[in-house]
Design a protein around this motif. Structure first.
Motif, PDB file in Angstrom:
ATOM      1  N   GLU A   1       0.808  -1.223   0.000  1.00  0.00           N
ATOM      2  CA  GLU A   1       0.000   0.000   0.000  1.00  0.00           C
ATOM      3  C   GLU A   1       0.838   1.269   0.000  1.00  0.00           C
ATOM      4  O   GLU A   1       0.372   2.335  -0.408  1.00  0.00           O
ATOM      5  CB  GLU A   1      -0.929   0.002   1.219  1.00  0.00           C
ATOM      6  N   ARG A   2       2.109   1.169   0.441  1.00  0.00           N
ATOM      7  CA  ARG A   2       2.975   2.354   0.509  1.00  0.00           C
ATOM      8  C   ARG A   2       4.131   2.323  -0.497  1.00  0.00           C
ATOM      9  O   ARG A   2       4.812   3.337  -0.660  1.00  0.00           O
ATOM     10  CB  ARG A   2       3.549   2.496   1.916  1.00  0.00           C
ATOM     11  N   ILE A   3       4.368   1.155  -1.147  1.00  0.00           N
ATOM     12  CA  ILE A   3       5.479   1.071  -2.101  1.00  0.00           C
ATOM     13  C   ILE A   3       5.237  -0.057  -3.110  1.00  0.00           C
ATOM     14  O   ILE A   3       4.692  -1.115  -2.760  1.00  0.00           O
ATOM     15  CB  ILE A   3       6.829   0.845  -1.367  1.00  0.00           C
ATOM     16  N   HIS A   4       5.594   0.211  -4.354  1.00  0.00           N
ATOM     17  CA  HIS A   4       5.601  -0.810  -5.394  1.00  0.00           C
ATOM     18  C   HIS A   4       7.053  -1.004  -5.844  1.00  0.00           C
ATOM     19  O   HIS A   4       7.802  -0.022  -5.981  1.00  0.00           O
ATOM     20  CB  HIS A   4       4.751  -0.401  -6.594  1.00  0.00           C
ATOM     21  N   VAL A   5       7.446  -2.263  -6.083  1.00  0.00           N
ATOM     22  CA  VAL A   5       8.827  -2.573  -6.471  1.00  0.00           C
ATOM     23  C   VAL A   5       8.817  -3.644  -7.558  1.00  0.00           C
ATOM     24  O   VAL A   5       8.024  -4.594  -7.507  1.00  0.00           O
ATOM     25  CB  VAL A   5       9.655  -3.087  -5.274  1.00  0.00           C
ATOM     26  N   ASP A   6       9.707  -3.488  -8.533  1.00  0.00           N
ATOM     27  CA  ASP A   6       9.877  -4.497  -9.577  1.00  0.00           C
ATOM     28  C   ASP A   6      11.369  -4.672  -9.853  1.00  0.00           C
ATOM     29  O   ASP A   6      12.167  -3.756  -9.618  1.00  0.00           O
ATOM     30  CB  ASP A   6       9.142  -4.077 -10.851  1.00  0.00           C
TER      31      ASP A   6
END
Length: 269
Positions: free
Chosen positions: A50-55
């Motif tokens: 909910e606070r960060i997206h990472v790929d």
């Protein structure tokens, strides 16, 4: 007659040697394939928090390489991103990168400060791998998702990029310390720093396989070139971004890839 028998004997020996070499090569290829599978299993999965997206994307120049990265949480509101690049290529570098992964994980589990992770890893490498003459660059970043701030400590690694949400402001998160494995006491007087983050800000962690990509004139893409690509891609969805960046790097590139390429992209929500 004796000459013919001798020739026939030599031909048989040659055929047997050829078969043995082929069998050994097949066995080695199976081992390399297994090593590559194990190495890839360590790569982080995409994160939709909910606070960060990472790929993450990893492109080895051989089946296995010395790049390693990790994305993990010590608790619900604390995300760690770590990345390293071991000197050299092949199984030896990959094995050391795998060992680094397990060593760093302890620091994450216990919620240690980034500079403490760097210090602990450096001492471990110096104590156990000094005679291998393998060194590594490394960055540990701790992201406080509740307060939206990042604390990082780098050891000779290419500077991660912080691209502000307007796409115009680029900040380099420069390494403060010496490469891992060079000296037992490698930390600077200020071994880590902290900056605030805002929703929409993006972070790029990478290995020098990207920035040291040459064009037809032999000029490296460089940190500025990668920053330009990153800043120009703010409209690209985060989970398409890594592929987009690698495509742009490939367009710049002239000649074959000569180094592993690892890229982590993150966006603050």
């Amino acid at each position: 007659m004796e000459h013919d028998e001798r020739v026939e004997h030599l031909c048989r020996r040659l055929a047997e040697t050829e078969q043995a070499l082929l069998a050994a090569q097949t066995k080695l290829q199976r081992q390399l394939k297994l090593a590559a599978t194990v190495h890839r299993s360590l790569l982080p999965r995409p994160v939709r928090h909910e606070r960060i997206h990472v790929d993450v994307r990893y492109v080895p120049v051989e089946g296995v390489g010395g790049d390693y990265c990790q994305v993990d949480f010590s608790d619900r509101q604390t995300c760690y991103i770590t990345i390293c690049d071991v000197t050299g290529h092949g199984i030896g570098s990959a094995l050391l990168a795998t060992r680094v992964s397990s060593e760093v994980r302890y620091g994450i589990i216990y919620g240690r400060e980034p500079c403490d992770i760097v210090r602990s890893l450096n001492r471990f490498i110096c104590d156990h791998f000094e005679e291998t003459y393998l060194y590594l660059t490394f960055v540990a970043a701790q992201i406080d998702l509740e307060r939206r701030r990042i604390t990082w400590s780098g050891a000779g690694h290419p500077s991660p990029l912080l691209i502000r949400r307007d796409g115009k402001t680029v900040q380099l998160l420069a390494s403060q310390n010496l490469m891992i494995g060079t000296l037992k006491d490698s930390l600077a007087d200020e071994p880590q720093h902290t900056v605030d983050l805002e929703p929409g800000d993006r972070l790029f962690f990478y290995t020098d396989g990207l920035t040291e990509t040459p064009n037809a004139d032999g000029r490296y893409l460089g940190t500025q070139g990668l920053a330009d690509i990153a800043a120009g891609a703010m409209s690209v969805d985060l989970f398409h971004l890594a592929d987009h960046v690698l495509e742009q790097v490939a367009r710049y590139q002239h000649g074959p890839t000569t180094d592993d390429q690892t890229l982590i992209v993150a966006e603050i929500q």
